[in-house]
Design a protein around this motif. Structure first.
Motif, PDB file in Angstrom:
ATOM      1  N   ARG A  48      53.287  37.642  37.724  1.00  0.00           N
ATOM      2  CA  ARG A  48      52.928  39.072  37.865  1.00  0.00           C
ATOM      3  C   ARG A  48      51.815  39.349  38.850  1.00  0.00           C
ATOM      4  NH1 ARG A  48      52.926  38.248  31.832  1.00  0.00           N
ATOM      5  NH2 ARG A  48      55.159  38.038  31.510  1.00  0.00           N
ATOM      6  N   GLN A  49      50.704  38.598  38.752  1.00  0.00           N
ATOM      7  CA  GLN A  49      49.603  38.771  39.718  1.00  0.00           C
ATOM      8  C   GLN A  49      49.173  40.226  39.844  1.00  0.00           C
ATOM      9  OE1 GLN A  49      48.295  36.051  41.194  1.00  0.00           O
ATOM     10  NE2 GLN A  49      49.833  34.641  40.459  1.00  0.00           N
ATOM     11  N   LEU A  50      48.989  40.874  38.699  1.00  0.00           N
ATOM     12  CA  LEU A  50      48.530  42.269  38.720  1.00  0.00           C
ATOM     13  C   LEU A  50      47.048  42.327  39.074  1.00  0.00           C
ATOM     14  CD1 LEU A  50      50.191  43.756  35.533  1.00  0.00           C
ATOM     15  CD2 LEU A  50      51.022  43.738  37.879  1.00  0.00           C
ATOM     16  N   PHE A  51      46.602  43.543  39.416  1.00  0.00           N
ATOM     17  CA  PHE A  51      45.164  43.789  39.539  1.00  0.00           C
ATOM     18  C   PHE A  51      44.696  44.128  38.125  1.00  0.00           C
ATOM     19  CE2 PHE A  51      46.991  45.249  43.657  1.00  0.00           C
ATOM     20  CZ  PHE A  51      46.623  44.121  44.356  1.00  0.00           C
ATOM     21  N   THR A  52      44.326  43.091  37.382  1.00  0.00           N
ATOM     22  CA  THR A  52      44.140  43.240  35.937  1.00  0.00           C
ATOM     23  C   THR A  52      42.975  44.150  35.574  1.00  0.00           C
ATOM     24  OG1 THR A  52      42.879  41.205  36.051  1.00  0.00           O
ATOM     25  CG2 THR A  52      45.141  41.032  35.270  1.00  0.00           C
ATOM     26  N   GLN A  93      45.458  53.009  31.514  1.00  0.00           N
ATOM     27  CA  GLN A  93      44.999  51.815  30.815  1.00  0.00           C
ATOM     28  C   GLN A  93      44.850  50.679  31.826  1.00  0.00           C
ATOM     29  OE1 GLN A  93      47.215  51.647  27.199  1.00  0.00           O
ATOM     30  NE2 GLN A  93      46.679  49.511  26.842  1.00  0.00           N
ATOM     31  N   LYS A  94      43.892  49.791  31.597  1.00  0.00           N
ATOM     32  CA  LYS A  94      43.724  48.633  32.488  1.00  0.00           C
ATOM     33  C   LYS A  94      44.959  47.743  32.383  1.00  0.00           C
ATOM     34  CE  LYS A  94      39.136  48.573  33.817  1.00  0.00           C
ATOM     35  NZ  LYS A  94      38.034  48.648  32.849  1.00  0.00           N
ATOM     36  N   ALA A  95      45.467  47.315  33.542  1.00  0.00           N
ATOM     37  CA  ALA A  95      46.710  46.543  33.562  1.00  0.00           C
ATOM     38  C   ALA A  95      46.585  45.247  32.769  1.00  0.00           C
ATOM     39  CB  ALA A  95      47.114  46.245  34.999  1.00  0.00           C
ATOM     40  N   GLY A  96      45.392  44.660  32.748  1.00  0.00           N
ATOM     41  CA  GLY A  96      45.199  43.398  32.047  1.00  0.00           C
ATOM     42  C   GLY A  96      45.306  43.507  30.536  1.00  0.00           C
ATOM     43  N   THR A  97      45.241  44.737  30.007  1.00  0.00           N
ATOM     44  CA  THR A  97      45.280  44.900  28.560  1.00  0.00           C
ATOM     45  C   THR A  97      46.703  45.131  28.048  1.00  0.00           C
ATOM     46  OG1 THR A  97      44.992  47.300  28.630  1.00  0.00           O
ATOM     47  CG2 THR A  97      42.987  45.983  28.618  1.00  0.00           C
ATOM     48  N   ILE A 114      39.220  47.363  48.070  1.00  0.00           N
ATOM     49  CA  ILE A 114      38.167  46.362  47.878  1.00  0.00           C
ATOM     50  C   ILE A 114      38.264  45.780  46.472  1.00  0.00           C
ATOM     51  CG2 ILE A 114      35.668  46.035  47.566  1.00  0.00           C
ATOM     52  CD1 ILE A 114      35.193  47.839  49.921  1.00  0.00           C
ATOM     53  N   ARG A 115      38.430  46.667  45.482  1.00  0.00           N
ATOM     54  CA  ARG A 115      38.533  46.168  44.102  1.00  0.00           C
ATOM     55  C   ARG A 115      39.789  45.333  43.918  1.00  0.00           C
ATOM     56  NH1 ARG A 115      38.988  51.225  41.473  1.00  0.00           N
ATOM     57  NH2 ARG A 115      39.240  50.137  39.516  1.00  0.00           N
ATOM     58  N   ALA A 116      40.869  45.739  44.566  1.00  0.00           N
ATOM     59  CA  ALA A 116      42.115  44.974  44.452  1.00  0.00           C
ATOM     60  C   ALA A 116      41.944  43.581  45.062  1.00  0.00           C
ATOM     61  CB  ALA A 116      43.260  45.717  45.140  1.00  0.00           C
ATOM     62  N   VAL A 117      41.334  43.520  46.235  1.00  0.00           N
ATOM     63  CA  VAL A 117      41.126  42.222  46.899  1.00  0.00           C
ATOM     64  C   VAL A 117      40.195  41.348  46.061  1.00  0.00           C
ATOM     65  CG1 VAL A 117      40.083  41.098  48.911  1.00  0.00           C
ATOM     66  CG2 VAL A 117      41.634  43.027  49.217  1.00  0.00           C
ATOM     67  N   ALA A 118      39.162  41.971  45.457  1.00  0.00           N
ATOM     68  CA  ALA A 118      38.248  41.214  44.604  1.00  0.00           C
ATOM     69  C   ALA A 118      38.992  40.647  43.404  1.00  0.00           C
ATOM     70  CB  ALA A 118      37.100  42.111  44.133  1.00  0.00           C
ATOM     71  N   ASN A 119      39.916  41.421  42.883  1.00  0.00           N
ATOM     72  CA  ASN A 119      40.637  41.023  41.672  1.00  0.00           C
ATOM     73  C   ASN A 119      41.698  39.966  41.954  1.00  0.00           C
ATOM     74  OD1 ASN A 119      42.704  42.654  39.202  1.00  0.00           O
ATOM     75  ND2 ASN A 119      41.157  41.115  38.899  1.00  0.00           N
ATOM     76  N   ASN A 120      42.456  40.135  43.041  1.00  0.00           N
ATOM     77  CA  ASN A 120      43.542  39.207  43.337  1.00  0.00           C
ATOM     78  C   ASN A 120      43.916  39.324  44.810  1.00  0.00           C
ATOM     79  OD1 ASN A 120      45.969  37.768  43.519  1.00  0.00           O
ATOM     80  ND2 ASN A 120      46.513  38.256  41.412  1.00  0.00           N
ATOM     81  N   ARG A 121      43.306  38.472  45.625  1.00  0.00           N
ATOM     82  CA  ARG A 121      43.460  38.600  47.071  1.00  0.00           C
ATOM     83  C   ARG A 121      44.905  38.386  47.501  1.00  0.00           C
ATOM     84  NH1 ARG A 121      39.975  34.614  50.477  1.00  0.00           N
ATOM     85  NH2 ARG A 121      38.467  35.215  48.898  1.00  0.00           N
ATOM     86  N   LYS A 122      45.572  37.415  46.871  1.00  0.00           N
ATOM     87  CA  LYS A 122      46.944  37.108  47.266  1.00  0.00           C
ATOM     88  C   LYS A 122      47.861  38.297  46.979  1.00  0.00           C
ATOM     89  CE  LYS A 122      50.116  34.368  45.224  1.00  0.00           C
ATOM     90  NZ  LYS A 122      50.587  33.210  44.468  1.00  0.00           N
ATOM     91  N   ALA A 123      47.708  38.862  45.778  1.00  0.00           N
ATOM     92  CA  ALA A 123      48.553  39.997  45.422  1.00  0.00           C
ATOM     93  C   ALA A 123      48.270  41.178  46.347  1.00  0.00           C
ATOM     94  CB  ALA A 123      48.315  40.394  43.967  1.00  0.00           C
ATOM     95  N   ALA A 124      47.006  41.376  46.707  1.00  0.00           N
ATOM     96  CA  ALA A 124      46.657  42.475  47.598  1.00  0.00           C
ATOM     97  C   ALA A 124      47.366  42.309  48.939  1.00  0.00           C
ATOM     98  CB  ALA A 124      45.145  42.520  47.804  1.00  0.00           C
ATOM     99  N   GLU A 125      47.333  41.100  49.439  1.00  0.00           N
ATOM    100  CA  GLU A 125      47.981  40.793  50.718  1.00  0.00           C
ATOM    101  C   GLU A 125      49.493  41.070  50.606  1.00  0.00           C
ATOM    102  OE1 GLU A 125      47.933  39.523  54.574  1.00  0.00           O
ATOM    103  OE2 GLU A 125      46.059  39.846  53.503  1.00  0.00           O
ATOM    104  N   LEU A 126      50.097  40.689  49.466  1.00  0.00           N
ATOM    105  CA  LEU A 126      51.539  40.912  49.256  1.00  0.00           C
ATOM    106  C   LEU A 126      51.882  42.395  49.178  1.00  0.00           C
ATOM    107  CD1 LEU A 126      52.514  38.151  46.654  1.00  0.00           C
ATOM    108  CD2 LEU A 126      53.198  38.300  49.049  1.00  0.00           C
ATOM    109  N   MET A 127      50.895  43.223  48.796  1.00  0.00           N
ATOM    110  CA  MET A 127      51.148  44.657  48.699  1.00  0.00           C
ATOM    111  C   MET A 127      50.848  45.371  50.014  1.00  0.00           C
ATOM    112  SD  MET A 127      52.448  45.276  45.886  1.00  0.00           S
ATOM    113  CE  MET A 127      53.172  43.678  45.684  1.00  0.00           C
TER     114      MET A 127
END
Lengths: 239, 285
Positions: free
Chosen positions: A87-91, A132-136, B167-180
């Motif tokens: 999934r690799q969401l922005f959790t 809601q936060k995606a991670g939850t 910025i928050r997306a890249v901080a959270n998951n850089r690979k996924a951000a790049e894929l989006m």
């Protein structure tokens, strides 16, 4: 007409080469499945196709463009979208923000509202959970966010890696029904699935990956009847 | 006694906002790309000199100069990222530490050559405010307000704008951000630029009431580390609150013991937090 063409692609990690010359032809508007036993390199193939991994050899063509040396974000902008394994969401961000990030490229942003409506129509649950936060979220809901986020990118080809992994059979079925609906809209898709039965049942065409190469390919309906296929996805062949 | 205590506490807390602002910059860079920016200190000092030069040579109001310094800080951060950080970002942490340390040494070297190490100061006063027993220099009050404004602006940027969310997306998951489709390299450069901007602005604010040299950034850099650990590294709000805590301590300690004890208590606290709550006092997990 092939929308995406992969030619003699070789790739791997460090010293380990995993793919040894893979060829794929994805027809526009068709749902294609990539079958193969665990660890055979399906995710490696998708990563290389998206540019997360540099190929050692071979080319990837999308439409009439050679995208082999493009960055992943440029490929996404061009319409190649991967819903990655796990999934690799922005959790730490909300469901809505995840969908917004899916529509980051200017092309996708132009139709943000219509696409959001489509996604909410496919997955009404996401509208309820928008803030809601995606991670939850539960595993199934997270997978809906992952697919929804991918759709927000307005893909011309949507690649889905292990969509049903870790989900209940019922949830998997629901997601597969969604894929059928998406196919009905003419979306080109490449599906990588461990649930081969279900995958072949909804697909038009299938490739079987074994020992780093395409070992078999054909109409999904015909491959389903093939005894060797049954052995391959059970892991008997390919080692 | 009480009056004096209140006065020094207020002094400390106001300064604490500015410490917090500097720490927010450090924390942002860590939070987005897990890089400890060892060039943080000299950038703070450059913010001081930038404000100084615009005030002295440009005849600019120091607060107006600060806006220019903010812009220059952003561009300068882009530059540092592009030249020294980007290529080693995926290497082990030691590489980014050494790269930013090299930038630190270069900036201090050039700064020493240009400005020498003798102290400079901005001859500027807004008078002072008296509330009961408390007397506050107005420049400190404005500096605290400036720090709050910049922190609030950063928050709004991160939560309500497209590049901020990226910025928050890249901080959270850089690979996924790049894929989006998010160009992660640009977003990382932007984050580094913003972190550098906040450091430069903090320096500029401090320069309106303290004398400084090109080496003055060092202690603030160290304070930023302490604050980040107090507040939880990568948590900008925690950094601001950590700054207040540190500022308050700095205000109070000298009323009870000699000033030279301040760093002893500060860094003692730093070690205690690392030992007993390494995620920071406000850190979640």
């Amino acid at each position: 007409m092939a929308l995406m063409e992969v030619k003699s692609l070789a790739s791997g990690y460090g010293e380990v080469q995993i793919l040894w010359g893979v060829d794929l032809n994805l027809e526009k508007g068709k749902l294609t499945t990539l079958v193969g036993s665990n660890g055979v390199g399906k995710t490696t193939l998708l990563s290389t196709v998206m540019g997360l991994l540099k190929p050692r050899q071979g080319t990837v063509t999308f439409g009439d463009r050679d995208v082999t040396n493009m960055s992943p974000h440029a490929r996404a902008k061009a319409g190649m979208v991967l819903v990655p394994e796990g999934r690799q969401l922005f959790t730490t961000m909300t469901v809505y923000e995840n969908l917004e990030m899916g529509a980051f490229s200017s092309r996708a942003r132009a139709n943000f509202k219509q696409n959001l409506e489509k996604v909410y129509d496919l997955f009404p649950r996401l509208q309820e959970r928008a803030h809601q936060k995606a991670g939850t979220l539960s595993g199934g809901e997270q997978q809906m966010v992952a697919v929804g986020r991918g759709l927000m990118a307005e893909p011309e080809i949507l690649m889905l890696d292990e969509l049903s992994l870790g989900l209940s059979p019922l949830l998997s079925l629901t997601l597969f029904e969604t894929l059928v609906r998406l196919k009905g809209t003419g979306l080109t898709m490449l599906l990588v699935e461990q649930n081969v039965n279900m995958a072949l049942a909804v697909s038009d065409y299938a490739y079987v990956l074994a020992q780093g190469k395409i070992w078999l390919e054909g109409e999904a309906r015909q491959l389903m009847k093939n005894d060797e296929i049954r052995q391959a996805y059970l892991g008997v062949v390919g080692h | 006694m009480l009056g004096q205590l209140l006065s020094s506490l207020t002094d400390g807390l106001l300064l604490g906002f500015v410490y917090g602002l500097a720490a927010v910059g450090l924390s942002l860079i860590w939070g987005v790309m897990t890089v400890i920016n060892l060039a943080h200190g000299p950038v703070i000092a450059l913010g001081m000199f930038g404000t100084y030069l615009l005030f002295l040579k440009g005849g600019c109001n120091p607060y107006l100069a600060l806006l220019a310094v903010a812009g220059m800080g952003l561009v300068f951060g882009f530059l540092i990222y592009g030249v020294a950080v980007h290529r080693v970002l995926n290497a082990p942490h030691l590489s980014t530490l050494l790269a930013t340390f090299a930038v630190n040494m270069i900036l201090i070297g050039v700064g020493t050559a240009v400005f020498t190490t003798s102290p400079h100061n901005i001859d500027f006063s807004l008078g002072s405010l008296e509330v009961g027993p408390i007397t506050v220099p107005a420049t400190r009050l404005v500096a605290a307000l400036g720090a709050i404004l910049f922190t609030a602006a950063l928050y709004l940027f991160l939560y309500f704008t497209r590049p901020g969310k990226a910025i928050r997306a890249v901080a959270n998951n850089r690979k996924a951000a790049e894929l989006m489709g998010i160009p992660s390299a640009w977003i990382l450069a932007l984050s580094f630029g913003l972190g550098t901007m906040l450091a430069a602005v903090a320096g500029g604010l401090i320069s309106t009431f303290f004398p400084f040299t090109i080496l003055s950034g060092g202690p603030y850099e160290l304070k930023s580390f302490v604050i980040c650990v107090l507040g939880g590294l990568g948590n900008p709000l925690g950094a601001l609150i950590g700054g207040l805590l540190l500022g308050g301590l700095e205000g109070l300690i000298p009323t009870f013991m000699p000033v030279s004890w301040v760093p002893v208590v500060e860094f003692g606290l730093f070690i205690l937090v690392l030992l007993f709550k390494p995620s920071g006092l406000l850190g979640a997990k």
